[in-house]
Motif scaffolding. Structure first.
Motif, PDB file in Angstrom:
ATOM      1  N   UNK A  51       0.708  -1.270   0.028  1.00  0.00           N
ATOM      2  CA  UNK A  51      -0.018  -0.053  -0.013  1.00  0.00           C
ATOM      3  C   UNK A  51       0.833   1.298   0.131  1.00  0.00           C
ATOM      4  N   UNK A  52       2.187   1.362   0.649  1.00  0.00           N
ATOM      5  CA  UNK A  52       2.823   2.502   0.535  1.00  0.00           C
ATOM      6  C   UNK A  52       4.257   1.972  -0.053  1.00  0.00           C
ATOM      7  N   UNK A  53       4.951   2.815  -0.547  1.00  0.00           N
ATOM      8  CA  UNK A  53       6.057   2.832  -1.473  1.00  0.00           C
ATOM      9  C   UNK A  53       7.209   2.059  -0.610  1.00  0.00           C
ATOM     10  N   UNK A  54       7.442   0.877  -0.964  1.00  0.00           N
ATOM     11  CA  UNK A  54       8.704   0.462  -0.194  1.00  0.00           C
ATOM     12  C   UNK A  54       9.967   0.120  -1.264  1.00  0.00           C
ATOM     13  N   UNK A  55      10.537   1.151  -1.463  1.00  0.00           N
ATOM     14  CA  UNK A  55      11.533   0.804  -2.470  1.00  0.00           C
ATOM     15  C   UNK A  55      12.813   1.176  -1.430  1.00  0.00           C
ATOM     16  N   UNK A  56      13.819   0.380  -1.703  1.00  0.00           N
ATOM     17  CA  UNK A  56      15.026   0.682  -0.664  1.00  0.00           C
ATOM     18  C   UNK A  56      15.978   1.835  -1.135  1.00  0.00           C
ATOM     19  N   UNK A  57      15.954   2.872  -0.436  1.00  0.00           N
ATOM     20  CA  UNK A  57      16.759   4.185  -0.762  1.00  0.00           C
ATOM     21  C   UNK A  57      18.358   3.968  -1.172  1.00  0.00           C
ATOM     22  N   UNK A  58      19.100   2.877  -0.548  1.00  0.00           N
ATOM     23  CA  UNK A  58      20.365   2.706  -0.715  1.00  0.00           C
ATOM     24  C   UNK A  58      20.789   2.064  -2.112  1.00  0.00           C
ATOM     25  N   UNK A  59      19.771   1.845  -2.892  1.00  0.00           N
ATOM     26  CA  UNK A  59      20.058   1.041  -4.248  1.00  0.00           C
ATOM     27  C   UNK A  59      19.228   2.139  -5.311  1.00  0.00           C
ATOM     28  N   UNK A  60      19.782   1.886  -6.275  1.00  0.00           N
ATOM     29  CA  UNK A  60      19.447   2.351  -7.565  1.00  0.00           C
ATOM     30  C   UNK A  60      17.759   1.880  -7.948  1.00  0.00           C
TER      31      UNK A  60
END
Lengths: 309, 264
Positions: free
Chosen positions: B80-89
Motif C-alpha cells: 500500500x505504501x512505497x517500499x523501495x530501498x533507498x540505498x539502491x538505484x
C-alpha cells in the motif's frame, strides 16, 4: 640500500602495531558483517574469547598443529554461532544487541570461573607463539575478499533488503531466516579467528580480555569507519589501533575521546569515515551526491551496497 | 482461497472469504477502509496466517507455507505504501524481483557460486530493465528512489513485482496518489497484462478505474464478501452502495482519511 634498511627498521618497530591492527580488523569485520545484514549483534566479541581459549588450549595443552587448532576453534564458534542465532531468531535491534552483549559477558564469567580449563583469574599463559604476521595478513585478505563478495550482486542486494525491509524481502522469495543465520555464523567465525590469532601471537589469554571494553572498542571501530562495507571496518580498526599509540599523552582520557568521536561521526557522517572516501571518489568522477552526508541513518550505508558501478 | 478467516484479537478481519482467480482474470477488490482488502492480500501472499481456511495455487495447498515460498509459487505483490530501498538505484530495486528465482537457491549458492552468479547478474539486469520498460520508465534505472516523484516510484514497485515473472499479481492500491494521466497508464498496463494471461487482484478505491479495467469485482465489508460479479452489477448492488455511502457506518467513513494518512 638505505631505503630498504629504513623500511625494515620501521617494520621492526611497528610489527606489534600491525599485528594488532590485523587482528582487530578481523574482529571489526565480525561486527560489521552482522550490522550490514541488519543484525545488531555484538556476539563476535564472545566468540573472540571462545576462539582464543579454544585455539590457545589446543595448541598449548594438546599440542595440536596451529592450522588445525585455528580451524577447530573457528568451526566450534560457527556451530555455537548458529545455535545462538536459532535461539535469538525472534530478537531484533536493541533487544538483540543487549542479548548478545549478555552472551559476551556470560562467556567472560564462565572463563573466569572455569579455572580447571581456562586458568580462571590467572589466565592461560605460556601459549607457544605459533602464527606469523604473514599468516594473519593473508587471512585478513581472504576474509576481506569473502566479505566483498557478500556485498555484491544478488547476495549483496538481498542482505540490504533483509536489513531494510524483511517483509518486502520475503515477498521476493528471500528466506530471511537463512540469510540472517549466514551473517550470524560468518560473524562468529570472524570473531573466533581474531581471538585465536590473538592467543597464538601474544601467548596469553586473560578472562577479562573480551570484556565490555572490547565490545565498545569493536563497535566504535565499525561505527567510526562505517558499517556499510568491510573497508569501513578496516579503516576503523586501523584508526582506533594506531591513534591511541600515537597519542599516548591523552592517557586515561581515551574513553572520553572514543565517546566524542562516536557522537560526531554518528551525527554528522552516519555512513562512517569511509563514506567520505566514497563521496570524494564519486565527486571526482563527476557524480557528486553530497546529500548522502545529510540523509538519516536509515540510508547511511555507503554505496558499497549499490554494486552498480 | 477457500473459507479464509483471519482474526486479530477479537476482530474478524476476514470472516469466511472464498475467492478464486483465473489466469488472465483481473479481479477488482473493493470495500470501505477496514473492510479486509489489505488483509486479504496479506493472507494470499502469506504475510499473515489464516486462523482457518485453505489457500491453493494451481492445485497446490500452501496454507502453511512461509511467505518466501508463496513468491516461489508465482505470487508477487505490491504494498500500500512505497517500499523501495533507498540505498539502491531504481534498477537494482527492480533486480530484487528479477533475481527472485536465483535467490531461492539460498545464501551459500548466491554467495559462493561465482560462475553462475555472473550469469545471473546479467540476466537479472536485463530482466529488470525490461520490467522498467514495461511500466514506461525505461530511462530511470540509474536514479535513486528518493529522487523520483510519487507516481513513478509506485510504478517501479509494479515493475519489481513483474520482474518476479509471477502467475498471480496482487496490487494494493497501486494508483493511490497518482495523477489522472498516470492512473490511466497503469490501467492500460494492467489490462495488457491481463490479456497476456496474468491473474491479478487489484485493490482500488477508484471505482471508475475498477469499472474500466476489471473483468470481475468482489466487494468486501466487515471481512465478508457482500457482492460479487461483473463490475457494473457490483456497482449497482444495494449493499455495496450502502457500505460506501454509509448508512450503517457513517462514523467509519468520517474517520477514513485519517486512517489513510496513518498508514503512509
Amino acid at each position: 640500500m638505505q631505503t630498504i634498511a629504513s623500511i625494515s627498521s620501521w617494520y621492526a618497530n611497528n610489527e606489534t602495531l600491525i599485528q594488532e591492527i590485523l587482528i582487530y580488523a578481523l574482529l571489526a569485520f565480525s561486527i560489521q558483517v552482522a550490522l550490514r545484514s541488519g543484525i545488531f549483534s555484538l556476539a563476535g566479541v564472545g566468540f573472540y574469547a571462545i576462539g582464543s581459549y579454544a585455539a590457545g588450549l589446543l595448541v598449548k595443552e594438546q599440542a595440536w598443529p596451529t592450522a588445525l587448532a585455528v580451524i577447530a576453534a573457528v568451526l566450534l564458534c560457527a556451530l555455537l554461532g548458529w545455535a545462538l542465532s536459532v535461539l535469538l531468531v525472534r530478537l531484533r535491534d536493541l533487544y538483540l544487541a543487549l542479548a548478545t552483549v549478555a552472551f559476551d559477558l556470560m562467556v567472560g564469567v564462565v572463563a573466569l570461573n572455569w579455572s580447571s580449563l581456562t586458568g580462571g583469574p590467572l589466565g592461560t599463559v605460556g601459549i607457544p607463539i605459533s602464527v606469523t604476521t604473514l599468516t594473519i595478513f593473508i587471512t585478513v585478505l581472504g576474509a576481506a575478499a569473502m566479505l566483498a563478495l557478500m556485498q555484491r550482486g544478488t547476495i549483496g542486494r538481498t542482505l540490504v533488503a533483509v536489513r531494510e525491509d524483511e517483509q518486502l524481502a520475503r515477498s521476493l522469495s528471500v528466506n530471511v531466516r537463512r540469510y540472517r543465520e549466514l551473517a550470524f555464523v560468518i560473524s562468529s567465525m570472524l570473531g573466533a579467528l581474531a581471538g585465536a590469532y590473538h592467543a597464538l601471537l601474544f601467548t596469553d589469554i586473560q578472562a577479562t580480555d573480551a570484556g565490555f571494553e572490547l565490545i565498545v572498542l569493536a563497535l566504535t571501530m565499525v561505527v567510526i569507519g562505517g558499517f556499510g562495507s568491510w573497508t569501513g571496518a578496516l579503516l576503523g580498526a586501523i584508526l582506533l589501533t594506531w591513534i591511541p599509540i600515537e597519542l599516548t599523552s591523552i592517557g586515561q582520557w581515551w574513553d572520553a575521546v572514543y565517546g566524542a568521536m562516536m557522537i560526531v561521526v554518528a551525527t554528522f557522517i552516519p555512513g562512517g569515515l569511509i563514506s567520505l572516501v566514497t563521496i570524494a571518489g564519486r565527486a571526482s568522477r563527476g557524480r557528486a551526491r553530497p546529500s548522502l552526508l545529510r540523509r538519516g541513518s536509515a540510508a547511511a550505508a555507503p554505496p558499497a551496497s549499490s554494486s552498480g558501478a | 482461497m477457500k473459507d479464509a478467516r483471519v482474526a486479530f484479537g477479537g476482530v474478524r478481519a476476514l470472516d469466511g472469504v472464498s475467492l478464486t482467480v483465473q489466469d488472465g482474470q483481473l479481479l477488482g477488490l473493493i470495500g470501505p477502509n477496514g473492510s479486509g482488502k489489505s488483509t486479504l492480500l496479506a493472507a494470499i501472499s502469506r504475510m499473515i496466517d489464516l486462523s482457518s481456511g485453505t489457500l491453493t495455487m494451481e492445485g497446490r495447498d500452501y496454507t502453511n507455507a512461509p511467505a518466501h515460498l508463496a513468491n516461489a509459487l508465482g505470487i508477487a505483490r505490491t504494498f500500500q505504501t512505497v517500499r523501495l530501498l533507498r540505498t539502491m538505484s531504481v534498477l537494482e530495486n527492480v533486480m530484487l524481483g528479477a533475481q527472485a528465482e536465483w535467490v531461492r537457491r539460498g545464501p551459500l549458492a548466491t554467495w559462493l557460486w561465482l560462475s553462475r552468479a555472473r550469469r545471473e547478474e546479467k540476466r537479472a539486469r536485463r530482466a529488470a530493465q525490461q520490467a522498467l520498460e514495461r511500466v514506461g520508465l525505461k530511462d530511470l534505472g540509474r536514479r535513486h528512489p528518493q529522487e523520483l516523484p510519487y507516481g513513478p516510484a509506485r510504478k517501479v514497485e509494479i515493475a519489481r513485482a513483474l520482474a518476479c515473472e509471477p502467475k498471480l499479481l496482487l496490487l494494493d492500491e497501486p494508483t493511490a496518489g497518482m495523477s489522472q494521466a498516470e492512473r490511466e497508464e497503469v490501467g492500460i498496463l494492467l489490462s495488457e497484462l491481463s490479456k497476456d494471461g496474468l491473474a491479478q487482484v487489484l485493490v482500488e478505491h477508484d471505482l471508475a478505474m475498477i469499472q474500466r479495467v476489471c473483468n470481475r469485482v468482489v466487494a468486501l465489508n466487515f471481512g465478508q464478501v457482500i457482492a460479487e460479479g461483473l463490475p457494473a452489477q457490483v456497482a449497482a448492488d444495494e449493499l455495496v452502495r450502502e457500505a460506501y455511502l454509509g448508512h450503517r457506518d457513517a462514523g467509519m467513513e468520517a474517520s477514513a482519511p485519517m486512517m489513510e494518512i496513518g498508514r503512509q
